[in-house]
Design a protein around this motif. Structure first.
Motif, PDB file in Angstrom:
ATOM      1  N   ASN A  49       0.878  -1.165   0.000  1.00 56.37           N
ATOM      2  CA  ASN A  49       0.000   0.000   0.000  1.00 56.37           C
ATOM      3  C   ASN A  49       0.912   1.210   0.000  1.00 56.37           C
ATOM      4  O   ASN A  49       1.705   1.390   0.932  1.00 56.37           O
ATOM      5  N   VAL A  50       0.832   2.024  -1.054  1.00 56.15           N
ATOM      6  CA  VAL A  50       1.733   3.156  -1.231  1.00 56.15           C
ATOM      7  C   VAL A  50       0.920   4.443  -1.141  1.00 56.15           C
ATOM      8  O   VAL A  50      -0.134   4.555  -1.761  1.00 56.15           O
ATOM      9  N   LEU A  51       1.411   5.400  -0.386  1.00 53.40           N
ATOM     10  CA  LEU A  51       0.775   6.703  -0.272  1.00 53.40           C
ATOM     11  C   LEU A  51       1.663   7.731  -0.949  1.00 53.40           C
ATOM     12  O   LEU A  51       2.840   7.877  -0.600  1.00 53.40           O
ATOM     13  N   LEU A  52       1.109   8.447  -1.929  1.00 54.21           N
ATOM     14  CA  LEU A  52       1.815   9.532  -2.598  1.00 54.21           C
ATOM     15  C   LEU A  52       1.154  10.837  -2.190  1.00 54.21           C
ATOM     16  O   LEU A  52      -0.064  10.990  -2.317  1.00 54.21           O
ATOM     17  N   CYS A  53       1.940  11.763  -1.708  1.00 56.32           N
ATOM     18  CA  CYS A  53       1.425  13.071  -1.305  1.00 56.32           C
ATOM     19  C   CYS A  53       1.829  14.103  -2.349  1.00 56.32           C
ATOM     20  O   CYS A  53       3.009  14.262  -2.642  1.00 56.32           O
ATOM     21  N   ASN A  54       0.814  14.771  -2.894  1.00 58.91           N
ATOM     22  CA  ASN A  54       0.962  15.816  -3.900  1.00 58.91           C
ATOM     23  C   ASN A  54       0.986  15.213  -5.300  1.00 58.91           C
ATOM     24  O   ASN A  54       0.759  14.015  -5.471  1.00 58.91           O
ATOM     25  N   TRP A  55       1.255  16.023  -6.273  1.00 61.23           N
ATOM     26  CA  TRP A  55       1.197  15.612  -7.675  1.00 61.23           C
ATOM     27  C   TRP A  55       2.350  16.239  -8.420  1.00 61.23           C
ATOM     28  O   TRP A  55       2.750  17.365  -8.139  1.00 61.23           O
ATOM     29  N   ARG A  56       2.916  15.478  -9.354  1.00 62.10           N
ATOM     30  CA  ARG A  56       4.010  15.965 -10.203  1.00 62.10           C
ATOM     31  C   ARG A  56       3.574  15.871 -11.656  1.00 62.10           C
ATOM     32  O   ARG A  56       2.646  15.153 -11.989  1.00 62.10           O
ATOM     33  N   ASP A  57       4.292  16.569 -12.523  1.00 63.47           N
ATOM     34  CA  ASP A  57       3.975  16.540 -13.954  1.00 63.47           C
ATOM     35  C   ASP A  57       4.245  15.176 -14.580  1.00 63.47           C
ATOM     36  O   ASP A  57       3.688  14.862 -15.615  1.00 63.47           O
ATOM     37  N   ASP A  58       5.100  14.378 -13.963  1.00 67.63           N
ATOM     38  CA  ASP A  58       5.483  13.089 -14.553  1.00 67.63           C
ATOM     39  C   ASP A  58       4.924  11.902 -13.769  1.00 67.63           C
ATOM     40  O   ASP A  58       5.541  10.853 -13.682  1.00 67.63           O
ATOM     41  N   MET A  59       3.728  12.051 -13.208  1.00 69.36           N
ATOM     42  CA  MET A  59       3.168  10.989 -12.363  1.00 69.36           C
ATOM     43  C   MET A  59       2.974   9.673 -13.111  1.00 69.36           C
ATOM     44  O   MET A  59       3.063   8.612 -12.511  1.00 69.36           O
ATOM     45  N   GLU A  60       2.708   9.731 -14.414  1.00 69.06           N
ATOM     46  CA  GLU A  60       2.556   8.475 -15.154  1.00 69.06           C
ATOM     47  C   GLU A  60       3.836   7.646 -15.060  1.00 69.06           C
ATOM     48  O   GLU A  60       3.782   6.423 -14.925  1.00 69.06           O
ATOM     49  N   ASP A  61       4.983   8.309 -15.067  1.00 68.49           N
ATOM     50  CA  ASP A  61       6.261   7.605 -14.917  1.00 68.49           C
ATOM     51  C   ASP A  61       6.407   7.040 -13.499  1.00 68.49           C
ATOM     52  O   ASP A  61       6.923   5.934 -13.320  1.00 68.49           O
ATOM     53  N   ILE A  62       5.968   7.792 -12.516  1.00 70.07           N
ATOM     54  CA  ILE A  62       6.040   7.340 -11.122  1.00 70.07           C
ATOM     55  C   ILE A  62       5.198   6.077 -10.945  1.00 70.07           C
ATOM     56  O   ILE A  62       5.656   5.084 -10.361  1.00 70.07           O
ATOM     57  N   PHE A  63       3.962   6.087 -11.466  1.00 69.47           N
ATOM     58  CA  PHE A  63       3.094   4.915 -11.351  1.00 69.47           C
ATOM     59  C   PHE A  63       3.715   3.699 -12.053  1.00 69.47           C
ATOM     60  O   PHE A  63       3.663   2.589 -11.536  1.00 69.47           O
ATOM     61  N   LYS A  64       4.304   3.905 -13.216  1.00 69.22           N
ATOM     62  CA  LYS A  64       4.920   2.789 -13.949  1.00 69.22           C
ATOM     63  C   LYS A  64       6.104   2.216 -13.178  1.00 69.22           C
ATOM     64  O   LYS A  64       6.308   1.002 -13.157  1.00 69.22           O
ATOM     65  N   GLU A  65       6.900   3.084 -12.546  1.00 70.11           N
ATOM     66  CA  GLU A  65       8.044   2.609 -11.759  1.00 70.11           C
ATOM     67  C   GLU A  65       7.572   1.845 -10.528  1.00 70.11           C
ATOM     68  O   GLU A  65       8.126   0.801 -10.186  1.00 70.11           O
ATOM     69  N   ILE A  66       6.555   2.358  -9.855  1.00 65.39           N
ATOM     70  CA  ILE A  66       6.011   1.648  -8.686  1.00 65.39           C
ATOM     71  C   ILE A  66       5.488   0.287  -9.122  1.00 65.39           C
ATOM     72  O   ILE A  66       5.720  -0.722  -8.456  1.00 65.39           O
ATOM     73  N   ASP A  67       4.779   0.252 -10.253  1.00 62.99           N
ATOM     74  CA  ASP A  67       4.188  -0.996 -10.748  1.00 62.99           C
ATOM     75  C   ASP A  67       5.244  -2.075 -10.971  1.00 62.99           C
ATOM     76  O   ASP A  67       4.987  -3.253 -10.757  1.00 62.99           O
ATOM     77  N   LYS A  68       6.457  -1.677 -11.354  1.00 58.79           N
ATOM     78  CA  LYS A  68       7.546  -2.638 -11.577  1.00 58.79           C
ATOM     79  C   LYS A  68       8.056  -3.250 -10.277  1.00 58.79           C
ATOM     80  O   LYS A  68       8.664  -4.302 -10.282  1.00 58.79           O
ATOM     81  N   ARG A  69       7.836  -2.559  -9.156  1.00 61.66           N
ATOM     82  CA  ARG A  69       8.503  -2.926  -7.911  1.00 61.66           C
ATOM     83  C   ARG A  69       7.583  -3.440  -6.812  1.00 61.66           C
ATOM     84  O   ARG A  69       8.024  -3.644  -5.688  1.00 61.66           O
ATOM     85  N   VAL A  70       6.299  -3.616  -7.134  1.00 61.12           N
ATOM     86  CA  VAL A  70       5.359  -4.117  -6.130  1.00 61.12           C
ATOM     87  C   VAL A  70       4.656  -5.362  -6.645  1.00 61.12           C
ATOM     88  O   VAL A  70       4.625  -5.623  -7.847  1.00 61.12           O
ATOM     89  N   GLY A  71       4.092  -6.132  -5.724  1.00 63.33           N
ATOM     90  CA  GLY A  71       3.365  -7.335  -6.090  1.00 63.33           C
ATOM     91  C   GLY A  71       1.953  -7.028  -6.571  1.00 63.33           C
ATOM     92  O   GLY A  71       1.426  -5.925  -6.366  1.00 63.33           O
ATOM     93  N   ARG A  72       1.358  -8.032  -7.210  1.00 65.07           N
ATOM     94  CA  ARG A  72      -0.019  -7.890  -7.705  1.00 65.07           C
ATOM     95  C   ARG A  72      -0.968  -7.539  -6.576  1.00 65.07           C
ATOM     96  O   ARG A  72      -0.834  -8.017  -5.460  1.00 65.07           O
ATOM     97  N   GLY A  73      -1.939  -6.682  -6.911  1.00 69.52           N
ATOM     98  CA  GLY A  73      -2.926  -6.284  -5.925  1.00 69.52           C
ATOM     99  C   GLY A  73      -2.494  -5.119  -5.060  1.00 69.52           C
ATOM    100  O   GLY A  73      -3.208  -4.738  -4.133  1.00 69.52           O
ATOM    101  N   SER A  74      -1.335  -4.537  -5.352  1.00 69.75           N
ATOM    102  CA  SER A  74      -0.876  -3.381  -4.583  1.00 69.75           C
ATOM    103  C   SER A  74      -1.780  -2.181  -4.863  1.00 69.75           C
ATOM    104  O   SER A  74      -2.396  -2.081  -5.917  1.00 69.75           O
ATOM    105  N   VAL A  75      -1.837  -1.281  -3.891  1.00 69.45           N
ATOM    106  CA  VAL A  75      -2.715  -0.116  -3.994  1.00 69.45           C
ATOM    107  C   VAL A  75      -1.882   1.146  -3.834  1.00 69.45           C
ATOM    108  O   VAL A  75      -1.038   1.226  -2.939  1.00 69.45           O
ATOM    109  N   VAL A  76      -2.109   2.118  -4.720  1.00 69.44           N
ATOM    110  CA  VAL A  76      -1.477   3.427  -4.600  1.00 69.44           C
ATOM    111  C   VAL A  76      -2.580   4.443  -4.310  1.00 69.44           C
ATOM    112  O   VAL A  76      -3.551   4.544  -5.055  1.00 69.44           O
ATOM    113  N   THR A  77      -2.426   5.159  -3.204  1.00 72.75           N
ATOM    114  CA  THR A  77      -3.367   6.213  -2.840  1.00 72.75           C
ATOM    115  C   THR A  77      -2.664   7.545  -3.025  1.00 72.75           C
ATOM    116  O   THR A  77      -1.526   7.717  -2.580  1.00 72.75           O
ATOM    117  N   VAL A  78      -3.330   8.483  -3.708  1.00 72.29           N
ATOM    118  CA  VAL A  78      -2.745   9.796  -3.970  1.00 72.29           C
ATOM    119  C   VAL A  78      -3.548  10.853  -3.230  1.00 72.29           C
ATOM    120  O   VAL A  78      -4.782  10.893  -3.348  1.00 72.29           O
TER     121      VAL A  78
END
Length: 104
Positions: A49-78
């Motif tokens: 379960n990942v918590l991201l605070c605030n927003w950046r212009d390149d968030m799509e890249d951030i989500f893709k990087e997180i997706d590479k490093r977590v297991g299935r069913g992980s949740v990102v809350t922004v």
């Protein structure tokens, strides 16, 4: 990203469990890119379960990087001052998310 190397003078802000759980190496880490035959390792990554605070212009890249490093069913809350509609628009403007394999 996997190919990023910090340069002298770069600054980083992290939130860590304790002072010994994070550090730098003088040389870039050696790693092996996974090919299709090795993708089963992804099933052994922990669900997070990942918590991201605030927003950046390149968030799509951030989500893709997180997706590479977590297991299935992980949740990102922004948490952000932008509405969900504004965030969706910004993601699309940045190229979109494409298919995420592990983040719900």
């Amino acid at each position: 990203p996997d190919d990023f190397v910090f340069q002298k003078g770069d600054k980083i802000c992290t939130v860590v469990k304790n002072l010994t759980s994070f550090g730098f190496h003088e040389e870039p880490a050696c790693y092996k890119r996974l090919n299709a035959a090795n993708l089963s390792i992804q099933n052994h990554l922990p669900q997070r379960n990942v918590l991201l605070c605030n927003w950046r212009d390149d968030m799509e890249d951030i989500f893709k990087e997180i997706d590479k490093r977590v297991g299935r069913g992980s949740v990102v809350t922004v948490i952000s001052h932008q509405t969900a509609e504004e965030r969706d628009e910004l993601l699309e403007r940045g190229g979109g998310l494409g298919k995420l394999n592990n983040i719900q």
